[in-house]
Design a protein around this motif. Sequence first.
Motif, PDB file in Angstrom:
ATOM      1  N   GLU A 166      26.003  96.643 -50.789  1.00  0.00           N
ATOM      2  CA  GLU A 166      25.619  96.415 -49.395  1.00  0.00           C
ATOM      3  C   GLU A 166      24.722  95.185 -49.393  1.00  0.00           C
ATOM      4  OE1 GLU A 166      25.699  97.272 -45.258  1.00  0.00           O
ATOM      5  OE2 GLU A 166      26.944  97.896 -46.952  1.00  0.00           O
ATOM      6  N   PRO A 167      25.334  94.002 -49.527  1.00  0.00           N
ATOM      7  CA  PRO A 167      24.542  92.795 -49.801  1.00  0.00           C
ATOM      8  C   PRO A 167      23.696  92.370 -48.618  1.00  0.00           C
ATOM      9  CG  PRO A 167      26.813  92.218 -49.342  1.00  0.00           C
ATOM     10  CD  PRO A 167      26.765  93.719 -49.408  1.00  0.00           C
ATOM     11  N   GLY A 168      22.602  91.700 -48.934  1.00  0.00           N
ATOM     12  CA  GLY A 168      21.821  91.051 -47.903  1.00  0.00           C
ATOM     13  C   GLY A 168      22.499  89.763 -47.487  1.00  0.00           C
ATOM     14  N   ARG A 169      21.891  89.079 -46.547  1.00  0.00           N
ATOM     15  CA  ARG A 169      22.469  87.798 -46.131  1.00  0.00           C
ATOM     16  C   ARG A 169      22.324  86.767 -47.240  1.00  0.00           C
ATOM     17  NH1 ARG A 169      20.523  86.396 -40.157  1.00  0.00           N
ATOM     18  NH2 ARG A 169      22.170  84.837 -40.433  1.00  0.00           N
ATOM     19  N   LEU A 170      21.318  86.959 -48.097  1.00  0.00           N
ATOM     20  CA  LEU A 170      21.158  86.162 -49.311  1.00  0.00           C
ATOM     21  C   LEU A 170      21.277  87.102 -50.496  1.00  0.00           C
ATOM     22  CD1 LEU A 170      20.323  83.585 -50.927  1.00  0.00           C
ATOM     23  CD2 LEU A 170      17.936  84.286 -50.562  1.00  0.00           C
ATOM     24  N   VAL A 171      22.189  86.799 -51.425  1.00  0.00           N
ATOM     25  CA  VAL A 171      22.390  87.625 -52.612  1.00  0.00           C
ATOM     26  C   VAL A 171      22.041  86.779 -53.832  1.00  0.00           C
ATOM     27  CG1 VAL A 171      23.948  89.210 -53.791  1.00  0.00           C
ATOM     28  CG2 VAL A 171      24.346  88.664 -51.389  1.00  0.00           C
ATOM     29  N   LEU A 212      22.892  82.857 -54.558  1.00  0.00           N
ATOM     30  CA  LEU A 212      22.101  82.057 -55.494  1.00  0.00           C
ATOM     31  C   LEU A 212      22.148  82.755 -56.839  1.00  0.00           C
ATOM     32  CD1 LEU A 212      20.063  79.735 -56.067  1.00  0.00           C
ATOM     33  CD2 LEU A 212      18.246  81.299 -55.354  1.00  0.00           C
ATOM     34  N   LEU A 213      22.628  82.063 -57.866  1.00  0.00           N
ATOM     35  CA  LEU A 213      22.747  82.719 -59.167  1.00  0.00           C
ATOM     36  C   LEU A 213      22.175  81.859 -60.274  1.00  0.00           C
ATOM     37  CD1 LEU A 213      25.374  81.528 -61.038  1.00  0.00           C
ATOM     38  CD2 LEU A 213      26.612  82.511 -59.120  1.00  0.00           C
ATOM     39  N   VAL A 214      21.590  82.553 -61.232  1.00  0.00           N
ATOM     40  CA  VAL A 214      21.044  81.948 -62.440  1.00  0.00           C
ATOM     41  C   VAL A 214      22.025  82.196 -63.578  1.00  0.00           C
ATOM     42  CG1 VAL A 214      19.242  82.186 -64.209  1.00  0.00           C
ATOM     43  CG2 VAL A 214      18.621  82.155 -61.787  1.00  0.00           C
ATOM     44  N   THR A 215      22.298  81.169 -64.350  1.00  0.00           N
ATOM     45  CA  THR A 215      23.198  81.355 -65.488  1.00  0.00           C
ATOM     46  C   THR A 215      22.898  80.326 -66.569  1.00  0.00           C
ATOM     47  OG1 THR A 215      25.525  81.497 -66.190  1.00  0.00           O
ATOM     48  CG2 THR A 215      24.997  79.879 -64.501  1.00  0.00           C
ATOM     49  N   HIS A 216      23.212  80.696 -67.818  1.00  0.00           N
ATOM     50  CA  HIS A 216      23.226  79.749 -68.925  1.00  0.00           C
ATOM     51  C   HIS A 216      24.642  79.251 -69.187  1.00  0.00           C
ATOM     52  CE1 HIS A 216      19.314  81.624 -70.271  1.00  0.00           C
ATOM     53  NE2 HIS A 216      19.065  80.341 -70.463  1.00  0.00           N
ATOM     54  N   ASN A 217      25.630  79.927 -68.590  1.00  0.00           N
ATOM     55  CA  ASN A 217      27.016  79.646 -68.916  1.00  0.00           C
ATOM     56  C   ASN A 217      27.504  78.444 -68.120  1.00  0.00           C
ATOM     57  OD1 ASN A 217      29.845  79.752 -69.341  1.00  0.00           O
ATOM     58  ND2 ASN A 217      29.641  81.896 -69.934  1.00  0.00           N
ATOM     59  N   VAL A 218      27.329  77.266 -68.696  1.00  0.00           N
ATOM     60  CA  VAL A 218      27.616  76.024 -67.991  1.00  0.00           C
ATOM     61  C   VAL A 218      29.102  75.905 -67.666  1.00  0.00           C
ATOM     62  CG1 VAL A 218      27.397  73.526 -68.067  1.00  0.00           C
ATOM     63  CG2 VAL A 218      25.691  74.956 -69.205  1.00  0.00           C
ATOM     64  N   ILE A 219      29.951  76.311 -68.589  1.00  0.00           N
ATOM     65  CA  ILE A 219      31.389  76.163 -68.397  1.00  0.00           C
ATOM     66  C   ILE A 219      31.861  77.016 -67.231  1.00  0.00           C
ATOM     67  CG2 ILE A 219      33.644  76.521 -69.462  1.00  0.00           C
ATOM     68  CD1 ILE A 219      32.295  75.878 -72.164  1.00  0.00           C
ATOM     69  N   GLU A 220      31.437  78.278 -67.181  1.00  0.00           N
ATOM     70  CA  GLU A 220      31.837  79.149 -66.083  1.00  0.00           C
ATOM     71  C   GLU A 220      31.200  78.707 -64.771  1.00  0.00           C
ATOM     72  OE1 GLU A 220      31.118  83.190 -67.127  1.00  0.00           O
ATOM     73  OE2 GLU A 220      32.842  83.283 -68.464  1.00  0.00           O
ATOM     74  N   ALA A 221      29.973  78.245 -64.813  1.00  0.00           N
ATOM     75  CA  ALA A 221      29.300  77.798 -63.600  1.00  0.00           C
ATOM     76  C   ALA A 221      30.049  76.649 -62.945  1.00  0.00           C
ATOM     77  CB  ALA A 221      27.871  77.378 -63.917  1.00  0.00           C
ATOM     78  N   GLU A 222      30.587  75.765 -63.758  1.00  0.00           N
ATOM     79  CA  GLU A 222      31.307  74.618 -63.212  1.00  0.00           C
ATOM     80  C   GLU A 222      32.480  75.058 -62.352  1.00  0.00           C
ATOM     81  OE1 GLU A 222      32.875  70.258 -64.691  1.00  0.00           O
ATOM     82  OE2 GLU A 222      32.492  71.807 -66.181  1.00  0.00           O
ATOM     83  N   ARG A 223      33.113  76.167 -62.740  1.00  0.00           N
ATOM     84  CA  ARG A 223      34.255  76.666 -61.976  1.00  0.00           C
ATOM     85  C   ARG A 223      33.839  77.520 -60.781  1.00  0.00           C
ATOM     86  NH1 ARG A 223      36.294  77.715 -67.382  1.00  0.00           N
ATOM     87  NH2 ARG A 223      35.727  79.920 -67.157  1.00  0.00           N
ATOM     88  N   ALA A 224      32.636  78.100 -60.824  1.00  0.00           N
ATOM     89  CA  ALA A 224      32.273  79.130 -59.851  1.00  0.00           C
ATOM     90  C   ALA A 224      31.401  78.637 -58.707  1.00  0.00           C
ATOM     91  CB  ALA A 224      31.561  80.280 -60.565  1.00  0.00           C
ATOM     92  N   VAL A 225      30.593  77.596 -58.916  1.00  0.00           N
ATOM     93  CA  VAL A 225      29.594  77.228 -57.915  1.00  0.00           C
ATOM     94  C   VAL A 225      30.086  76.088 -57.030  1.00  0.00           C
ATOM     95  CG1 VAL A 225      27.746  77.948 -59.469  1.00  0.00           C
ATOM     96  CG2 VAL A 225      28.386  75.526 -59.358  1.00  0.00           C
TER      97      VAL A 225
END
Length: 331
Positions: A150-155, A187-200
């Motif tokens: 049940e997400p908020g307007r910011l997740v 807004l997400l924090v990640t170390h996974n640079v490769i996946e982040a490039e595809r997701a953000v």
Amino acid sequence: MLEVERVIKEYRKGVRANDDVSLSVSAGEVYGLLGHNGAGKTTLLNQVVGIAKPTAGTIRVTGRDAVADPAMARRMCSMQPQAQAPLDGVSPAEAIELMARIRGANRRRAKQRTAELVDALDIGEWAKTTGERLSGGVRRLTAFAMAAAEPGRLVMFDEPTNDVDPVRRRLLWAEVRALAENGCAVLLVTHNVIEAERAVDRLAILDRGRVVAQGSPADLRGENADRLRLEVTAVDSAVARDLAAQFGGQDRGENGAGGGREDAVVVGRRMMATVNAAECASALAWAQNERTAGRVDEFSFNPVSLEDIYVRLVGSDGGNNEGDRDAALVA
């Protein structure tokens, strides 16, 4: 949806976890925070929901002051923290449904969302298993679903893919995108640079508390979009360092690849560099010669990635040892 303006978080004089950080996240957008351990990513998320208070600067959620009214921010935000959720004695299905009810969903809606997320993340096999018997990956997926039910307007998600296997990581990223498509700001924090490039859609790279780059993946690649990435795996780290010096030190068009010593970065046994299209032939010949000489196990050419930009901006260690950084970059 979220506006962070010139936020400073100082824990003691001269030591800043966040140092003049500004960014904004809109509804329907997935925004990533990348950076090494200690770069200030988790600290920033904690300030958004009032767990920590900025030393200076402003944070607004839906246009309202989150620092002055942290209770409002917590109502508007749902968050998956970096620490594992305390699930002992509770099954994933129970935890997800309970969190949906706490967030305001009625019983029917909570059960429906629980079923949807259990199916979407492929954790039905463990849906009725109590937390102490779950693997770290399933616990992580459960925590993600608790924030998304049940997400908020910011997740906000802090390292959501830690311990998650490759197949279910893809399922998780699909759910992140679905949240944005349904109108949430993510807004997400990640170390996974490769996946982040595809997701953000956009991202900020933090280094020692400061934003050193911000924009879409294409924006950050900039002029490097038309260059190629040379990656060489040497027989050991000492040879990798020697190759990096040689790569930058040789004259263009002769025995070396050219391109400038500043372009070569070493992480463990890997040497990475960017090469102009006109220099590819000489770089290829150089790499082949080194492999024939037995100093290189393998090499490859690929388009310049966000990983290359990240390493160039924060350095090859980024506050971690080489092994940790290497693992983070290729996870």
